[in-house]
Design an enzyme around this catalytic site. Structure first.
Site, PDB file in Angstrom:
ATOM      1  N   SER A 112       0.836  -1.198   0.000  1.00  0.00           N
ATOM      2  CA  SER A 112       0.000   0.000   0.000  1.00  0.00           C
ATOM      3  C   SER A 112       0.872   1.249   0.000  1.00  0.00           C
ATOM      4  O   SER A 112       2.023   1.212   0.448  1.00  0.00           O
ATOM      5  CB  SER A 112      -0.894  -0.027   1.248  1.00  0.00           C
ATOM      6  OG  SER A 112      -1.770   1.074   1.250  1.00  0.00           O
ATOM      7  N   ASP A 113       0.316   2.337  -0.505  1.00  0.00           N
ATOM      8  CA  ASP A 113       1.052   3.610  -0.498  1.00  0.00           C
ATOM      9  C   ASP A 113       0.087   4.773  -0.358  1.00  0.00           C
ATOM     10  O   ASP A 113      -1.027   4.724  -0.893  1.00  0.00           O
ATOM     11  CB  ASP A 113       1.861   3.776  -1.793  1.00  0.00           C
ATOM     12  CG  ASP A 113       2.820   4.941  -1.682  1.00  0.00           C
ATOM     13  OD1 ASP A 113       3.836   4.798  -0.961  1.00  0.00           O
ATOM     14  OD2 ASP A 113       2.546   6.009  -2.247  1.00  0.00           O
ATOM     15  N   THR A 114       0.537   5.802   0.367  1.00  0.00           N
ATOM     16  CA  THR A 114      -0.309   6.965   0.624  1.00  0.00           C
ATOM     17  C   THR A 114       0.441   8.248   0.279  1.00  0.00           C
ATOM     18  O   THR A 114       1.609   8.412   0.661  1.00  0.00           O
ATOM     19  CB  THR A 114      -0.708   6.995   2.125  1.00  0.00           C
ATOM     20  OG1 THR A 114      -1.431   5.804   2.420  1.00  0.00           O
ATOM     21  CG2 THR A 114      -1.573   8.209   2.453  1.00  0.00           C
TER      22      THR A 114
END
Ligand code: TTP
Length: 196
Positions: free
Chosen positions: A73-75
């Protein structure tokens, strides 16, 4: 007696937030940290950036495994088309919070799943608008002194002291904290791991 085969879920992340959020879904998983270069080609949209980085993190871990489903995941925080990642130092955090104060920005989070055995992958993203209240220089410095901003995209944490600077959000809260849980559960179901 029947033997059931349970797929193993592996969270490819060093983020304690992602670990806590995934724990909330009540399914067993293990954590393996990924160490990838987070630079992306210029010209990608924010959605493309978080999807590519989510896949990159999941792929790096999946390459070390023969089975299991890997979640990456990446934000990122996006203001006026500019991407704000994690601050390099306190001056960088001050720069970001000065830009964000009194304005609305958008947080994008990507989620990627890869089945290590087959190589099958799926990726998706979600985004949430966040309004930060006007902040004085003294308030920004005081917030940075708590150290909370230092490992967060955009230099704030909605789940912490940063809650006091967020006036409101439009969209999914968990997308801001770093793992969109509704989206994650939909993807998990497609890999034979339904939550409900
Ligand atoms: C905006 C915001 C971000 N964040 C965090 C979530 C992510 O951990 C971080 C964004 O950085 P990421 O690069 O997405 O993640 P990470 O480096 O912490 O972990 P990994 O790559 O190993 O999975 O910012 C919050 O905790 N609260 C917030 O309100």
């Amino acid at each position: 007696m029947t033997t059931e085969k349970h797929d193993t879920l592996i969270l490819a992340s060093s983020s304690p937030r992602r670990r806590e959020l995934l724990q909330a879904l009540g399914i067993p998983f293990t954590v393996m940290t990924s160490d990838v270069d987070e630079t992306t080609a210029p010209g990608l949209s924010p959605a493309q950036v978080v999807e590519e980085l989510s896949l990159r993190k999941a792929r790096e871990v999946a390459a070390r495994l023969t089975e299991g489903v890997v979640l990456g995941s990446d934000t990122i925080v996006v203001l006026d088309g500019h991407i704000l990642g994690k601050p390099a130092d306190e001056a960088d955090a001050f720069r970001m919070l000065s830009m964000l104060q009194g304005r609305e920005h958008t947080v994008y989070s990507g989620v990627a799943l890869i089945d290590a055995a087959s190589g099958r992958s799926e990726v998706a993203h979600s985004h949430t608008d966040v309004k930060i209240r006007p902040l004085s220089e003294a308030e920004i410095k005081s917030y940075i002194a708590t150290k909370e901003p230092m490992d967060k995209a955009g230099s704030y944490a909605i789940q912490g002291i940063g809650a006091t600077i967020v006036e409101g959000i439009t969209g999914d809260y968990f997308t801001v904290v770093g793992l969109p849980l509704c989206l994650t559960s939909k993807l998990l179901a497609r890999f034979g791991m339904p939550i409900l």
